[in-house]
Enzyme design. Structure first.
Site, short mmCIF file in Angstrom:
data_model
loop_
_atom_site.label_atom_id
_atom_site.label_comp_id
_atom_site.label_asym_id
_atom_site.label_seq_id
_atom_site.Cartn_x
_atom_site.Cartn_y
_atom_site.Cartn_z
CG HIS A 1 -0.12 0.05 2.50
ND1 HIS A 1 0.46 1.20 2.98
CD2 HIS A 1 0.24 -0.93 3.34
CE1 HIS A 1 1.13 0.94 4.07
NE2 HIS A 1 1.02 -0.36 4.32
NE ARG B 1 -1.30 -0.60 6.86
CZ ARG B 1 -1.85 -1.29 7.85
NH1 ARG B 1 -3.05 -0.98 8.29
NH2 ARG B 1 -1.19 -2.30 8.42
CD GLU C 1 2.92 -6.36 7.68
OE1 GLU C 1 2.99 -7.56 7.40
OE2 GLU C 1 3.70 -5.51 7.21
CD1 TRP C 2 4.21 -10.89 12.53
CD2 TRP C 2 5.58 -11.40 10.83
NE1 TRP C 2 5.11 -11.80 13.00
CE2 TRP C 2 5.97 -12.13 11.97
CE3 TRP C 2 6.30 -11.56 9.66
CZ2 TRP C 2 7.06 -13.01 11.97
CZ3 TRP C 2 7.39 -12.43 9.65
CH2 TRP C 2 7.77 -13.15 10.79
CD GLU C 3 -2.82 -10.00 13.63
OE1 GLU C 3 -2.75 -9.08 14.47
OE2 GLU C 3 -3.78 -10.13 12.85
CE1 TYR C 4 5.03 -6.50 12.06
CE2 TYR C 4 3.64 -4.57 11.86
CZ TYR C 4 4.55 -5.45 11.30
OH TYR C 4 4.97 -5.27 10.01
#
Ligand SMILES: O=C(COP(=O)(O)O)[C@@H](O)[C@H](O)[C@H](O)[C@H](O)COP(=O)(O)O
Length: 240
Positions: free
Chosen positions: A14, A72, A102-105
């Site tokens: 994005h 986004r 996205e990777w889970e932070y």
């Protein structure tokens, strides 16, 4: 000899957000694009998709756009397709797939790499200075195995469509709109690399990459070192 171009997966991170600008890890935080991000993706769409000699993707060959569910990514998808007339958009299927979120932070959401390392140091982790998301994963978030599982699921879905296209000698470009870490994982897994070894790829906000197959063979997935599309190849009939 195949008449159609080998199927491709074109991935796009994005456009710019406030946190992609500051380097803060952004997974679930549902940020919009910045004003620049909007302009950036509108311009990328015009360069990427169309019937001009320099467009990478022809609308009629674009069968599917898969997006992460985050704002986004969805904004980016819409801006990429915005300049196409309705008649050209009609043949393009759109799907939202949480496997490319996205990777889970976890606890590291909103922090920068330096802040994550400092946080781990404070907590007494011995590996604090050498922390990488690839090797160590995220506290209360995902690790490389969990991310591998969902990226592999997405690849299997795309491969099925690409295999049919190769068997039927049809065009099949698929666009995937996602995020900085997950798309680097996607590229690594496409060619069978382990994520925990660090794929050593870079991908800026708004960045584009291409995955395909060598020798028009579904058994030979490869990363396309794109560049030739800046001036179309002679075989496409746009000779200089
Ligand atoms: O949050 C990230 C990606 O999510 P998104 O903006 O939705 O694409 C991360 O990639 C961060 O941008 C991170 O700051 C960046 O990867 C820097 O990491 P590094 O260069 O390894 O320190």
């Amino acid at each position: 000899m195949a008449k159609s171009r080998c199927p491709r997966l074109i991935f796009i991170r994005h456009g710019q957000t406030e946190w992609s600008k500051s380097g803060q890890y952004t997974s679930r935080t549902d940020l919009p694009l910045t004003e620049y991000g909007v302009r950036q993706m509108r311009a990328t769409g015009r360069i990427l998709i169309g019937y001009g000699g320099n467009n990478l993707v022809k609308p009629a060959e674009l069968k599917l756009v898969i997006s992460s569910p985050r704002k986004r990514a969805l904004e980016t998808r819409d801006l990429l397709l915005e300049s196409l007339p309705e008649s050209q958009k009609m043949g393009i299927r759109e799907e939202i797939d949480p496997d490319i979120r996205e990777w889970e932070y976890g606890r590291y959401e909103g922090l920068t790499t330096e802040q994550i390392k400092a946080d781990r140091k404070k907590k007494g982790y011995k590996d604090a200075d050498n922390w990488t998301i690839w090797k160590c994963g995220c506290e209360n978030g995902e690790d490389a195995d969990q991310v591998t599982e969902r990226v592999d699921r997405l690849i299997a879905k795309v491969r099925k469509l690409h295999k049919k296209a190769i068997d039927d000698d049809e065009y099949c470009d698929i666009l995937v709109v996602g995020h900085g870490h997950i798309l680097r994982c996607l590229a690594a897994r496409w060619v069978g690399r382990r994520i925990d070894c660090n794929p050593q790829f870079m991908l800026d906000a708004g960045g584009v990459g291409v995955l395909s197959y060598q020798h028009h063979n579904i058994e030979e997935p490869a990363i396309y070192l794109t560049g030739a599309f800046l001036v179309p190849v002679e075989e496409e009939g746009h000779g200089l």
